[in-house]
Design a protein around this motif. Sequence first.
Motif, PDB file in Angstrom:
ATOM      1  N   ARG A   1       0.563  -1.328   0.192  1.00 44.34           N
ATOM      2  CA  ARG A   1      -0.087  -0.558   0.159  1.00 44.34           C
ATOM      3  C   ARG A   1       0.659   1.019   0.193  1.00 44.34           C
ATOM      4  N   TYR A   2       1.881   1.271   0.669  1.00 43.79           N
ATOM      5  CA  TYR A   2       2.752   2.507   0.563  1.00 43.79           C
ATOM      6  C   TYR A   2       3.504   2.863  -0.431  1.00 43.79           C
ATOM      7  N   ALA A   3       4.429   1.716  -1.542  1.00 43.09           N
ATOM      8  CA  ALA A   3       4.660   1.455  -2.540  1.00 43.09           C
ATOM      9  C   ALA A   3       3.416   2.560  -3.495  1.00 43.09           C
ATOM     10  N   PHE A   4       2.477   2.085  -3.531  1.00 38.74           N
ATOM     11  CA  PHE A   4       1.740   2.209  -4.364  1.00 38.74           C
ATOM     12  C   PHE A   4       1.095   3.595  -4.614  1.00 38.74           C
ATOM     13  N   HIS A   5       0.644   3.871  -3.175  1.00 41.27           N
ATOM     14  CA  HIS A   5       0.516   4.991  -3.660  1.00 41.27           C
ATOM     15  C   HIS A   5       1.206   6.509  -3.225  1.00 41.27           C
ATOM     16  N   VAL A   6       2.550   5.958  -3.237  1.00 40.31           N
ATOM     17  CA  VAL A   6       3.938   6.522  -3.342  1.00 40.31           C
ATOM     18  C   VAL A   6       4.567   7.135  -5.200  1.00 40.31           C
ATOM     19  N   VAL A   7       4.582   5.748  -5.115  1.00 43.34           N
ATOM     20  CA  VAL A   7       4.248   5.644  -7.086  1.00 43.34           C
ATOM     21  C   VAL A   7       3.443   6.960  -7.834  1.00 43.34           C
ATOM     22  N   LYS A   8       2.638   6.411  -7.465  1.00 41.85           N
ATOM     23  CA  LYS A   8       0.906   7.205  -7.789  1.00 41.85           C
ATOM     24  C   LYS A   8       1.305   8.573  -7.610  1.00 41.85           C
ATOM     25  N   ARG A   9       2.109   9.497  -6.580  1.00 39.43           N
ATOM     26  CA  ARG A   9       2.051  10.781  -5.644  1.00 39.43           C
ATOM     27  C   ARG A   9       3.193  10.893  -7.341  1.00 39.43           C
ATOM     28  N   LEU A  10       4.517   9.921  -7.137  1.00 38.77           N
ATOM     29  CA  LEU A  10       5.551  10.505  -7.516  1.00 38.77           C
ATOM     30  C   LEU A  10       5.127  10.335  -9.188  1.00 38.77           C
ATOM     31  N   CYS A  11       4.083   9.778  -9.901  1.00 35.14           N
ATOM     32  CA  CYS A  11       3.890   9.786 -11.498  1.00 35.14           C
ATOM     33  C   CYS A  11       3.328  11.188 -11.437  1.00 35.14           C
ATOM     34  N   GLU A  12       1.849  11.599 -10.837  1.00 32.53           N
ATOM     35  CA  GLU A  12       1.238  12.522 -10.740  1.00 32.53           C
ATOM     36  C   GLU A  12       2.168  13.936 -11.144  1.00 32.53           C
ATOM     37  N   ARG A  13       3.399  13.865  -9.839  1.00 33.83           N
ATOM     38  CA  ARG A  13       3.845  14.935  -9.814  1.00 33.83           C
ATOM     39  C   ARG A  13       5.137  14.786 -11.374  1.00 33.83           C
ATOM     40  N   LEU A  14       5.832  14.094 -11.633  1.00 35.78           N
ATOM     41  CA  LEU A  14       6.794  14.186 -13.011  1.00 35.78           C
ATOM     42  C   LEU A  14       5.859  14.823 -14.311  1.00 35.78           C
ATOM     43  N   VAL A  15       4.611  14.167 -13.942  1.00 35.63           N
ATOM     44  CA  VAL A  15       3.584  14.072 -15.219  1.00 35.63           C
ATOM     45  C   VAL A  15       3.713  16.347 -15.370  1.00 35.63           C
ATOM     46  N   GLY A  16       4.027  16.114 -17.071  1.00 38.53           N
ATOM     47  CA  GLY A  16       4.186  18.199 -17.087  1.00 38.53           C
ATOM     48  C   GLY A  16       5.639  18.094 -16.727  1.00 38.53           C
ATOM     49  N   ARG A  17       6.211  17.726 -15.946  1.00 37.82           N
ATOM     50  CA  ARG A  17       7.138  18.231 -15.235  1.00 37.82           C
ATOM     51  C   ARG A  17       8.979  17.434 -16.513  1.00 37.82           C
TER      52      ARG A  17
END
Length: 260
Positions: free
Chosen positions: A243-259
């Motif tokens: 559960r940690y991995a899923f949510h952290v990677v999701k947030r990472l991808c959301e941060r990386l989009v557009g950057r």
Amino acid sequence: MNSNKKLRLGVISALAEEQEGLVEAMKGPHKLTHAMRDYTQGNLWGIDAVCVLSRIGKAAAAMTAAILVEKFEVTHIVFTGVAGSGDIFVKVGDIVVAESLVQHDMDARPLFPRFEVPLTGLSRFPSDLALSDHLAFSAQDFLSDELKSVFNEVEAKEFGLDEPRLHRGLIGSGDQFIHSRAQLGQLKEALPDLLAVEMEGAAVAQVCFELGIPYAVIRTVSDNANEDAAVDFMRFVRTVASRYAFHVVKRLCERLVGRT
Ligand code: ADE
């Protein structure tokens, strides 16, 4: 993160539980089996990504990272998984993002200093600062904003997820599951700033260093690397780590989009 090349993110974990749900969350997944591993390429929350399980240990992780770069043309690599605590201030349920990684079982003395990877001149491989910053912010946001909705009170109590913290610093990797106070004590004597111990990160670091690929390593602390480590590890990996991995990677991808 400012490279002209289009970002393709490689996501490696040793075990399925450390990456649960990511392949299922992919849009347009395409699986290719190569050298006894399944590489799944697709879109993860707007990011072109390739997910793979390395299995355990430095050689397995090094091989997986090299193939991700050479065959699947990833431009960045993130390793996500669990680790044993390497410091009394690092508690089960905390997260460690590597600033640098050391192969703690590398010892070619008297030819080279202890921990130095022969002929690289390095004993500590620095992770990519920009990618590690994104990962650390993602992890901190997850701990601050989302943890309480992801785990119910009973689970939080059972696993001691009481205000878990984020740490950044040195992670040590070796082909040993550290499960005694004496083993950890010896490592700590030689590496006083060690925060966590695991079995893959520094091998991925060496491969990425040699291939010129930015990388970051994030570990959820599953055990205290002591006599109880194996029992704590299995319970934690099954219930919490995914559960940690899923949510952290999701947030990472959301941060990386557009950057990118
Ligand atoms: N991964 C998780 N816990 C570990 C430990 N105690 N030693 C090595 N790798 C680990």
